[in-house]
Design a protein around this motif. Structure first.
Motif, PDB file in Angstrom:
ATOM      1  N   ILE A  34     119.028 129.412 -68.189  1.00  0.00           N
ATOM      2  CA  ILE A  34     118.518 129.596 -66.828  1.00  0.00           C
ATOM      3  C   ILE A  34     119.684 129.528 -65.857  1.00  0.00           C
ATOM      4  O   ILE A  34     120.505 128.602 -65.913  1.00  0.00           O
ATOM      5  CB  ILE A  34     117.474 128.518 -66.478  1.00  0.00           C
ATOM      6  CG1 ILE A  34     116.249 128.645 -67.390  1.00  0.00           C
ATOM      7  CG2 ILE A  34     117.050 128.623 -65.011  1.00  0.00           C
ATOM      8  CD1 ILE A  34     115.260 127.507 -67.249  1.00  0.00           C
ATOM      9  N   GLN A  35     119.747 130.505 -64.956  1.00  0.00           N
ATOM     10  CA  GLN A  35     120.745 130.499 -63.910  1.00  0.00           C
ATOM     11  C   GLN A  35     120.193 129.815 -62.643  1.00  0.00           C
ATOM     12  O   GLN A  35     119.065 130.103 -62.232  1.00  0.00           O
ATOM     13  CB  GLN A  35     121.159 131.932 -63.538  1.00  0.00           C
ATOM     14  CG  GLN A  35     122.391 132.434 -64.271  1.00  0.00           C
ATOM     15  CD  GLN A  35     122.136 132.671 -65.746  1.00  0.00           C
ATOM     16  OE1 GLN A  35     121.237 133.407 -66.122  1.00  0.00           O
ATOM     17  NE2 GLN A  35     122.927 132.038 -66.600  1.00  0.00           N
ATOM     18  N   HIS A  36     120.979 128.901 -62.099  1.00  0.00           N
ATOM     19  CA  HIS A  36     120.780 128.310 -60.774  1.00  0.00           C
ATOM     20  C   HIS A  36     119.850 127.091 -60.758  1.00  0.00           C
ATOM     21  O   HIS A  36     118.763 127.101 -61.330  1.00  0.00           O
ATOM     22  CB  HIS A  36     120.302 129.333 -59.756  1.00  0.00           C
ATOM     23  CG  HIS A  36     121.177 130.539 -59.676  1.00  0.00           C
ATOM     24  ND1 HIS A  36     122.516 130.463 -59.360  1.00  0.00           N
ATOM     25  CD2 HIS A  36     120.922 131.854 -59.896  1.00  0.00           C
ATOM     26  CE1 HIS A  36     123.034 131.680 -59.381  1.00  0.00           C
ATOM     27  NE2 HIS A  36     122.094 132.534 -59.707  1.00  0.00           N
ATOM     28  N   ILE A  37     120.315 126.074 -60.076  1.00  0.00           N
ATOM     29  CA  ILE A  37     119.622 124.792 -60.004  1.00  0.00           C
ATOM     30  C   ILE A  37     118.293 124.888 -59.270  1.00  0.00           C
ATOM     31  O   ILE A  37     117.363 124.127 -59.557  1.00  0.00           O
ATOM     32  CB  ILE A  37     120.542 123.734 -59.334  1.00  0.00           C
ATOM     33  CG1 ILE A  37     120.027 122.322 -59.588  1.00  0.00           C
ATOM     34  CG2 ILE A  37     120.720 124.012 -57.855  1.00  0.00           C
ATOM     35  CD1 ILE A  37     120.143 121.878 -61.038  1.00  0.00           C
ATOM     36  N   ASN A  38     118.151 125.828 -58.335  1.00  0.00           N
ATOM     37  CA  ASN A  38     116.878 125.951 -57.623  1.00  0.00           C
ATOM     38  C   ASN A  38     115.742 126.316 -58.569  1.00  0.00           C
ATOM     39  O   ASN A  38     114.589 125.929 -58.366  1.00  0.00           O
ATOM     40  CB  ASN A  38     116.975 126.962 -56.488  1.00  0.00           C
ATOM     41  CG  ASN A  38     117.222 128.378 -56.956  1.00  0.00           C
ATOM     42  OD1 ASN A  38     117.900 128.606 -57.965  1.00  0.00           O
ATOM     43  ND2 ASN A  38     116.692 129.345 -56.244  1.00  0.00           N
ATOM     44  N   MET A  39     116.058 127.081 -59.624  1.00  0.00           N
ATOM     45  CA  MET A  39     115.026 127.489 -60.567  1.00  0.00           C
ATOM     46  C   MET A  39     114.462 126.295 -61.336  1.00  0.00           C
ATOM     47  O   MET A  39     113.292 126.311 -61.750  1.00  0.00           O
ATOM     48  CB  MET A  39     115.598 128.518 -61.550  1.00  0.00           C
ATOM     49  CG  MET A  39     116.029 129.825 -60.904  1.00  0.00           C
ATOM     50  SD  MET A  39     114.613 130.745 -60.256  1.00  0.00           S
ATOM     51  CE  MET A  39     115.432 132.044 -59.328  1.00  0.00           C
ATOM     52  N   ILE A  40     115.251 125.258 -61.520  1.00  0.00           N
ATOM     53  CA  ILE A  40     114.766 124.049 -62.185  1.00  0.00           C
ATOM     54  C   ILE A  40     113.780 123.322 -61.276  1.00  0.00           C
ATOM     55  O   ILE A  40     112.701 122.902 -61.707  1.00  0.00           O
ATOM     56  CB  ILE A  40     115.941 123.128 -62.566  1.00  0.00           C
ATOM     57  CG1 ILE A  40     116.950 123.886 -63.435  1.00  0.00           C
ATOM     58  CG2 ILE A  40     115.445 121.876 -63.268  1.00  0.00           C
ATOM     59  CD1 ILE A  40     116.387 124.448 -64.709  1.00  0.00           C
TER      60      ILE A  40
END
Length: 706
Positions: A472-478
């Motif tokens: 998964i790319q990018h911390i916002n997606m978590i």
């Protein structure tokens, strides 16, 4: 933010490079947000402006193209000494709308200027400049200033449509020295490289390839006519600009010439700045970090033969070597940027930062293949390249850069193409259909490739992992996994919701712990790019971005000014929540690491510098420095499947050696103090490279004789 290559000044490349510095910013604007330009009152310009009544008005409309179709337009009207321009550019969820009016004197120097509009990230643009006699004043949402001008100086706006570049070139051409002093500071010049005559069947046009120097790390090239009026530019494969009446075939003709000129400029720099040893290289008096054990091994000599480490010992007999005395400096393996969007000039920032390996997470095929080939052949300064094939579904929000698909079958065909062309990984973007992910993942895996990307709109990260996402790319997606499923993350919501609510998530809750367990069980990799997200949430107009504060004084002034901009239109009452959410993102990286989830550091922003900041944030968040270095070296090599050849300092491995003036095991801030880089048989002196591109070095380089 990719980033990559920032701070262009030609009409669209000024904007595009800033916007593409981050693969993850937002903008969702309406026409009502765009303020109308009213020309600034300026009594000293009355005579000049009155003459406009008799001036012939010239109007030019430019088309802005992306890889597949039209992305926007730029209109320029000139009446005497007054230029008016109107630009609109859109891609993905980002829309730039900007209007500009400038008045110049007979030598091309700006006497008044207004720029109004909305940036791609949602922040308002409202800037003005006015000079009465010798007093110059400027004001914007980001800065204000006043100076008594001795002689002539050319004002450089923080934002703009690029129309001022034509005036600047005219001012430079009128200068006896071939240089023009800039306001607020700096100096600009120009390089003329090539000329070509185009024919569209009804008109012939001779244009010249000119680079403006002094605005960034390297010249910004564009095409101008005999009178220095802007004609066209190639935005490095991302966007191209050319007037109506001249088709894409003419733009492609110019692009090919511009690309060759860019390549030659960078090759000349590479010839000057890459020091290649024909003899084996012997490093003495070195302390190196064993990133596998996390220990410092002291007092060692390292012998490099044919680009590989042939021997490590406390003492190696003298021989016919290029000798490098490390003088007790700390050696670490070459660093990895696991989220780049490479341009051909990024090596000028990556190599002096010790970033010897870059995973490119989205590019045009021609550009990334050129970068890979030219880096390998020392035609440009560059890292080793690991490619990801970029894919998005056709939609109003599509990022038209790699392959844009309109069905599951066309998506599978795109995968086949990437597999045949040597791509080990596919990155999907936000518009992909959730129902496609499982069968698409199965097809990707059947080809021996991995699947990563943004979580598709209206899908959760947990659903994507169970459907076959490997990364998964990018911390916002978590965070979005816990903040609602039915979110249209093609739009600005993927930024604003985490900004408003990320800090409210209990990282020790059962739902978070269960998700961590799923990530670990599936072996899912997380590429958080946390620094660029903190810039997004923390940047305020008129204040230096805290993510870049440590490097601010080292950068060319015209580059550093861009770190005093707001990216998003965050209201005062929202500021506390956004600040806390920025901190929560660092805490989430620590939570992931502590939970046994593989985290890899990447930038998606300005090359080199941002990776250092990413690693410092991991350390500040509580991950041990030894683990941080491991993530940035051998762990990243394992994720791309090349740990047998690179990623640690061991006999038999490729020589990727970074000399640190300090000890990052004790203080991760020392990671910026790069004193020498050895990659294969090439040696790079960071202070020498930085000085060439206008950056104040962070430390003195280790010397050697070939």
């Amino acid at each position: 933010m990719s980033s990559k290559t920032i701070f262009k000044v030609a009409a669209v490349t000024l904007l595009v490079s800033q916007l593409l510095a981050c693969d993850e910013q937002k903008n969702e604007q309406t026409s009502e947000q765009v303020a109308q330009v009213s020309q600034t009152d300026n009594s000293s310009n009355n005579t000049s402006q009155n003459t406009q009544q008799d001036a012939v008005t010239q109007f030019t409309k430019y088309n802005i193209y992306n890889k597949e179709d039209q992305a926007g337009s730029l209109s320029v009207e000139q009446s005497g000494n007054v230029y008016s321009s109107d630009m609109e550019l859109g891609w993905n969820n980002r829309v730039v709308k900007m209007q500009e009016v400038i008045t110049v004197d007979e030598q091309g120097y700006i006497t008044s200027q207004t720029v109004k509009g909305v940036s791609a990230f949602g922040a308002p643009i409202d800037e003005s400049f006015n000079q009465k006699g010798s007093i110059a004043q400027w004001q914007s949402t980001n800065e204000q200033g006043e100076e008594k001008v001795e002689g002539k100086k050319f004002y450089v706006a923080m934002d703009g449509t690029g129309v001022a570049n034509s005036a600047l070139l005219k001012a430079i051409s009128n200068s006896e020295t071939g240089k023009v002093d800039l306001l607020p500071s700096g100096q600009a010049g120009m390089i003329k490289l090539d000329s070509v005559t185009l024919d569209n069947g009804t008109e012939k046009k001779t244009v010249h390839l000119i680079g403006i120097t002094g605005f960034g790390f390297s010249p910004d090239f564009a095409w101008y006519d005999d009178d220095y009026n802007f004609f066209a530019t190639d935005g490095g494969g991302w966007f191209g600009v050319i007037p109506e009446g001249w088709g894409r075939e003419h733009l492609e003709q110019l692009q090919e010439i511009q690309k060759k000129a860019d390549n030659q400029y960078l090759k000349d720099l590479a010839d000057k700045l890459i020091h290649t040893s024909e003899k084996p290289i012997l490093v003495t008096n070195a302390n190196y970090v064993d990133v596998i054990t996390g220990k410092l091994v002291e007092g060692q000599s390292i012998l490099v033969e044919d680009g590989r480490i042939s021997k490590i010992a406390s003492d190696i007999p003298a021989g016919d070597y290029t000798e490098v005395d490390a003088n007790g400096k700390t050696l670490i393996p070459g660093l990895w940027d696991m989220h780049g969007h490479l341009s051909k000039s990024d090596g000028l920032l990556n190599m002096p930062a010790g970033v010897t390996n870059v995973r490119d997470m989205g590019n045009t095929h021609d550009n990334i293949v050129d970068i890979e080939r030219m880096s390998e052949n020392n035609e440009i300064m560059g890292s080793d390249v690991y490619r990801s094939g970029f894919m998005d579904r056709e939609s109003p929000y599509a990022m038209k850069m790699g392959k844009t698909v309109d069905s599951l079958e066309s998506a599978k065909a795109a995968v086949d193409w990437y597999a045949e062309n040597g791509y080990p990984q596919i990155k999907t973007y936000s518009s992909m259909e959730p129902e496609w992910i499982k069968p698409l993942a199965e097809h990707i895996h059947s080809k021996g490739l991995k699947l990563s990307g943004h979580i598709p709109a209206f899908m959760t990260a947990e659903e994507a992992i169970n459907a076959g996402f490997d990364e998964i790319q990018h911390i916002n997606m978590i965070f979005l996994n816990f903040l609602g499923k039915n979110i249209d993350t093609r739009q600005r919501l993927r930024f604003t919701i985490p900004g408003e609510k990320a800090h409210e998530l209990d990282l020790n809750s059962k739902e978070v712990n269960d998700f961590m367990a799923l990530l670990k069980e599936k072996g899912t990799v997380i590429d958080p790019t946390v620094s660029v997200f903190r810039s997004l949430l923390l940047a305020e107009a008129g204040k230096v971005d805290p993510e870049n504060a440590a490097i601010y004084e080292h950068l060319p002034v015209t580059v550093a000014r861009n770190f005093k901009k707001a990216w998003m239109d965050i209201k005062p009452e929202e500021r506390d929540a956004y600040n806390k959410s920025a901190d929560a993102m660092v805490a989430m990286v620590k939570k992931l690491h502590d939970s046994g989830v593989t985290v890899v550091p990447g930038t998606d922003s300005i090359a080199g510098f941002t990776l250092h900041r990413e690693l410092i944030l991991y350390s500040q968040g509580g991950i041990s420095n030894a683990d941080v270095l491991k993530l940035a070296t051998i762990t990243s090599a394992e994720v791309v499947g090349n740990e047998e050849n690179v990623g640690s300092i061991e006999e038999g491995k490729q020589a990727d050696l970074v000399f640190i003036d300090g000890n990052p095991l004790e203080d991760m801030n020392d990671i910026r103090q790069v004193a020498l880089v050895i990659k294969g048989q090439n040696l790079y002196k960071p202070d020498e490279i930085y000085e060439e591109i206008g950056v104040k070095p962070f430390t003195k380089s280790v010397d050697f004789e070939l």
